[in-house]
Enzyme design. Sequence first.
Site, short mmCIF file in Angstrom:
data_model
loop_
_atom_site.label_atom_id
_atom_site.label_comp_id
_atom_site.label_asym_id
_atom_site.label_seq_id
_atom_site.Cartn_x
_atom_site.Cartn_y
_atom_site.Cartn_z
N LYS A 64 62.44 -52.73 -5.39
CA LYS A 64 61.25 -53.01 -6.20
C LYS A 64 60.05 -52.21 -5.71
O LYS A 64 59.23 -51.75 -6.52
CB LYS A 64 60.94 -54.51 -6.17
N ASP A 86 59.09 -58.57 5.25
CA ASP A 86 59.45 -59.89 4.71
C ASP A 86 58.63 -60.92 5.47
O ASP A 86 58.94 -61.26 6.62
CB ASP A 86 60.95 -60.14 4.89
N ASN A 113 47.63 -59.71 0.74
CA ASN A 113 47.65 -60.04 -0.68
C ASN A 113 48.88 -60.82 -1.11
O ASN A 113 48.83 -61.59 -2.07
CB ASN A 113 47.54 -58.73 -1.47
N LYS A 145 47.88 -60.05 13.54
CA LYS A 145 47.76 -59.96 15.00
C LYS A 145 48.47 -58.72 15.55
O LYS A 145 47.97 -58.05 16.46
CB LYS A 145 48.36 -61.23 15.66
N SER A 167 43.35 -66.08 -0.97
CA SER A 167 43.53 -67.52 -1.08
C SER A 167 43.57 -67.84 -2.58
O SER A 167 44.10 -67.07 -3.36
CB SER A 167 42.40 -68.25 -0.36
N TYR A 196 51.36 -75.72 -1.60
CA TYR A 196 50.55 -74.57 -2.03
C TYR A 196 49.10 -74.77 -1.59
O TYR A 196 48.46 -73.84 -1.07
CB TYR A 196 50.63 -74.40 -3.54
N LYS A 200 46.88 -72.29 0.85
CA LYS A 200 45.66 -71.61 0.38
C LYS A 200 44.43 -72.06 1.17
O LYS A 200 43.52 -71.26 1.42
CB LYS A 200 45.47 -71.84 -1.12
#
Length: 309
Positions: A64, A86, A113, A145, A167, A196, A200
């Site tokens: 992809k 990953d 992102n 890090k 976020s 979720y 966030k």
Amino acid sequence: MGNVWSLTSQMFPPKPKWTVDDMPDLTGKVVIVTGGNTGCGKESVRVLLLHGAKVYLAARSEGKAKEAIEDLKKETGHEAIFLPLDLADLVSVRRGAEEFLSKEKQLHILFNNAGVMLSPMEMLTKQGYDLQFGTNVIGHFHFTKLVLPALLAAATPTEKARVITTSSSANYMGTLNFDLWADGPARNKKAPGDMYVQSKHGNVVFAVELARRYGAQNIISHSLNPGSIRTDLQRHLSPFANKMQDIFLFPVSMGALTQLWAGTSPEAGQMNGEFMIPWARLGKARKETGDPEVGKKLWEWLEAQCKDY
């Protein structure tokens, strides 16, 4: 009431005062975009390439990613560089960081992102964490890090390095519960939406704490709500829910706008530890995200999870 108003008002933002045409020239800048093969990430890579940046497109799927790189090359005339990453596997995260550091001494902008949204509760990371929190928070913390030496090498008092973490408006919907992130009885009582929100909110806490710890070393760290955007993040929703959501969703060209502003504009470069909202504006996250004690606790917890990887 304030959190509800913040959440709902950001669903229908005013017309942007800043566009990608206002971006500075990025020739000579090295940038990483995680999740750069699709959605807001791919759009961000496209715009960054058009402005002269050397862009590493970090993604899990090589197929992809290379398809996206080919699409972007046809569209922009410039080629992004694939970086295998990953975020749901801390070993893969280290390998990705090491591969990048073997090629580059400096990193000027890191866009954290990539994200997972509303994945089924049975889905876990390689190390047994909730897939959403593990990918969105733990994986990005570990990667940030590990590439920090390159960010510090690029950072100067006049040209600060930036880390921009995506976020969402879900940060307003709850606070952190440290008992929920690893697989176990407490987590199993929750639903995907709960996890979720945890991830966030955690993204913002991490971004604020990064600014607190490294701001004096010329690292800028912001987090943001990209807006209600039509992307692959909705892949775990039912067809009906997707259809209903589609009424309120904006295209990825708008979704990339706020993070590009946070990552490149001189205005955003004068701030640190802030939360940006659509479209390309300074906003406020839920107040608990700025609590130094919570930030310290999360940072130390994340360090403990990642120390063996």
